[in-house]
Enzyme design. Structure first.
Site, PDB file in Angstrom:
ATOM      1  N   ILE A 186      39.690  47.282  40.774  1.00 47.88           N
ATOM      2  CA  ILE A 186      40.141  48.130  39.666  1.00 47.88           C
ATOM      3  C   ILE A 186      40.158  47.397  38.326  1.00 47.88           C
ATOM      4  O   ILE A 186      40.494  47.985  37.292  1.00 47.88           O
ATOM      5  CB  ILE A 186      41.550  48.697  39.953  1.00 47.88           C
ATOM      6  N   GLY A 187      39.787  46.109  38.329  1.00 46.80           N
ATOM      7  CA  GLY A 187      39.771  45.369  37.072  1.00 46.80           C
ATOM      8  C   GLY A 187      39.219  43.974  37.233  1.00 46.80           C
ATOM      9  O   GLY A 187      39.150  43.433  38.339  1.00 46.80           O
ATOM     10  N   GLY A 242      38.924  39.989  34.926  1.00 47.21           N
ATOM     11  CA  GLY A 242      39.428  39.177  33.834  1.00 47.21           C
ATOM     12  C   GLY A 242      38.864  37.774  33.937  1.00 47.21           C
ATOM     13  O   GLY A 242      38.143  37.440  34.881  1.00 47.21           O
ATOM     14  N   PHE A 282      40.413  35.241  34.720  1.00 44.17           N
ATOM     15  CA  PHE A 282      41.067  34.582  35.846  1.00 44.17           C
ATOM     16  C   PHE A 282      40.373  34.912  37.158  1.00 44.17           C
ATOM     17  O   PHE A 282      40.431  34.156  38.116  1.00 44.17           O
ATOM     18  CB  PHE A 282      42.518  35.063  35.941  1.00 44.17           C
ATOM     19  N   VAL A 303      40.995  42.120  39.938  1.00 42.28           N
ATOM     20  CA  VAL A 303      42.160  42.868  40.416  1.00 42.28           C
ATOM     21  C   VAL A 303      41.670  43.944  41.368  1.00 42.28           C
ATOM     22  O   VAL A 303      40.776  44.728  41.033  1.00 42.28           O
ATOM     23  CB  VAL A 303      42.938  43.511  39.255  1.00 42.28           C
ATOM     24  N   LYS A 328      45.903  40.417  42.328  1.00 40.01           N
ATOM     25  CA  LYS A 328      45.085  39.601  41.435  1.00 40.01           C
ATOM     26  C   LYS A 328      44.635  38.385  42.212  1.00 40.01           C
ATOM     27  O   LYS A 328      45.467  37.681  42.807  1.00 40.01           O
ATOM     28  CB  LYS A 328      45.909  39.153  40.222  1.00 40.01           C
ATOM     29  N   ASP A 331      49.837  37.353  24.265  1.00 37.59           N
ATOM     30  CA  ASP A 331      48.615  38.156  24.341  1.00 37.59           C
ATOM     31  C   ASP A 331      48.947  39.640  24.468  1.00 37.59           C
ATOM     32  O   ASP A 331      48.390  40.351  25.311  1.00 37.59           O
ATOM     33  CB  ASP A 331      47.745  37.708  25.517  1.00 37.59           C
TER      34      ASP A 331
END
Length: 349
Positions: free
Chosen positions: A9-10, A12, A14, A17, A32, A127
């Site tokens: 779903i995501g 980044g 890092f 997700v 994550k 952030d």
């Protein structure tokens, strides 16, 4: 805790997700994940969330684990699932038109509440941006609750005079003291809130048409974002407080929660879309719905008294005697109401 990795779903810097489906059937979480060798940011986020404690407007962390998948060793942290996506997604749904003032007020209030808790715990997020503000449906069948997420860049406050942090954050949301002096403290989060509010209201970044990072940072070091003229005076004043260039004088999250724009009472707190703001009066003359009645002249009052001496048409709701001046005159005169006339009486049981 036994779980199964669901759809992604995501993403980044890092890692990624995914949905985490609990084998117990208790519901969904977000997981994550990052390779162990590059999981420093994720471990830091887990540590910060553990120190923050519970906050209604900060994404909750349920723990961490290691897993081996497809020959790779992963570090995972389990987070509250935000079914509503991010505020960035929400703004894009409107096709660049921006959200209503009522909806922005609701989300801004949630973000400031979260920052108040973060700052009082001794941390700076570093952030704050629409992509890192998620919408959860918990406790809100009538709308989404905004919660601050992604603490990979968060830091402890006030490390001492002369301390310079490593460069962190998103340039479009950076404060002047960050650009000029490398200062990353709580006022920087407030400047970012101002940028986020402008973007929610207009559908565009506070710094428009700035794709060149060097040019953007130069502009931030010299001026503040332009506040649209078509916004209400309350919002413009709120943004002025967020964009004070002197970080020491910039309003705090706690102060902004009491600002007229944020603290305005609503006709319905159940849904941002149905919210109707009213202004809390600050003095006896600041009641917008109060209409001063038209004064009655002495001759008009005397003629009305004379006409109603027989008590046959005495109406306390429509008569001039219901006006303040007339009521005061009755208090200092021999005129008394005629209780024999009962057509306008109310039966109370």
């Amino acid at each position: 805790m036994e779980w199964v990795r669901g759809e992604t779903i995501g993403h980044g810097s890092f890692g990624k997700v995914d949905l985490a489906i609990l084998n117990s059937g208790a519901g969904l979480m977000a997981v994550k994940s990052a390779p162990v060798y590059s999981s420093e940011s994720l471990r830091h986020e887990r540590e910060v969330l553990g120190l923050l404690g519970d906050s209604e407007n900060v994404i909750r962390c349920f723990g961490d684990s290691f897993s081996s998948e497809k020959g790779e060793r992963l570090y995972n942290i389990f987070l509250e699932y935000a079914a509503g996506g991010s505020l960035y997604d929400r703004v894009r749904e409107y096709g660049g038109e921006g959200l209503s003032e009522a909806e922005v007020r609701s989300y801004a209030r949630s973000v400031l509440s979260g920052l108040k808790d973060i700052h009082s715990s001794g941390f700076v997020h570093c952030d704050v941006k629409l992509q890192n503000i998620l919408l959860c449906s918990e406790n809100c069948g009538n709308g989404a609750v905004a919660k601050i997420a992604d603490f990979g860049l968060a830091k402890k406050q006030n490390r001492g005079a002369g301390y310079r942090d490593e460069f962190r954050g998103t340039p479009l949301y950076m404060a002047p003291e960050t650009v000029v002096s490398g200062e990353f403290e709580s006022p920087g989060d407030i400047w970012a809130v101002g940028c986020a509010v402008v973007e929610m209201l207009t559908g565009a970044p506070a710094w428009k048409n700035e794709s060149n990072v060097a040019s953007l940072l130069l502009k931030i070091s010299q001026q503040s974002p332009e506040i649209p003229q078509n916004l209400s005076p309350e919002i413009r004043d709120f943004l002025d407080k967020c964009f004070i260039r002197d970080a020491a004088k910039r309003w705090t999250a706690e102060m902004l929660l009491d600002h007229q724009f944020i603290a305005a009472q609503t006709a319905s707190s159940k849904s941002p879309e149905s919210e109707k703001a009213t202004v809390s009066p600050r003095c006896p003359f600041d009641f917008p719905e109060f209409v001063t009645p038209t004064p009655i002249s002495q001759s008009g009052f005397d003629s009305w008294i004379e006409k109603d001496q027989d008590c046959t048409s005495f109406d306390w709701t429509e008569s001039p005697g219901n006006l303040p001046a007339a009521r005061f005159r009755q208090l200092v005169s021999d005129q008394v109401p005629c209780w024999a006339f009962s057509s306008s009486w109310l039966i109370v049981r």
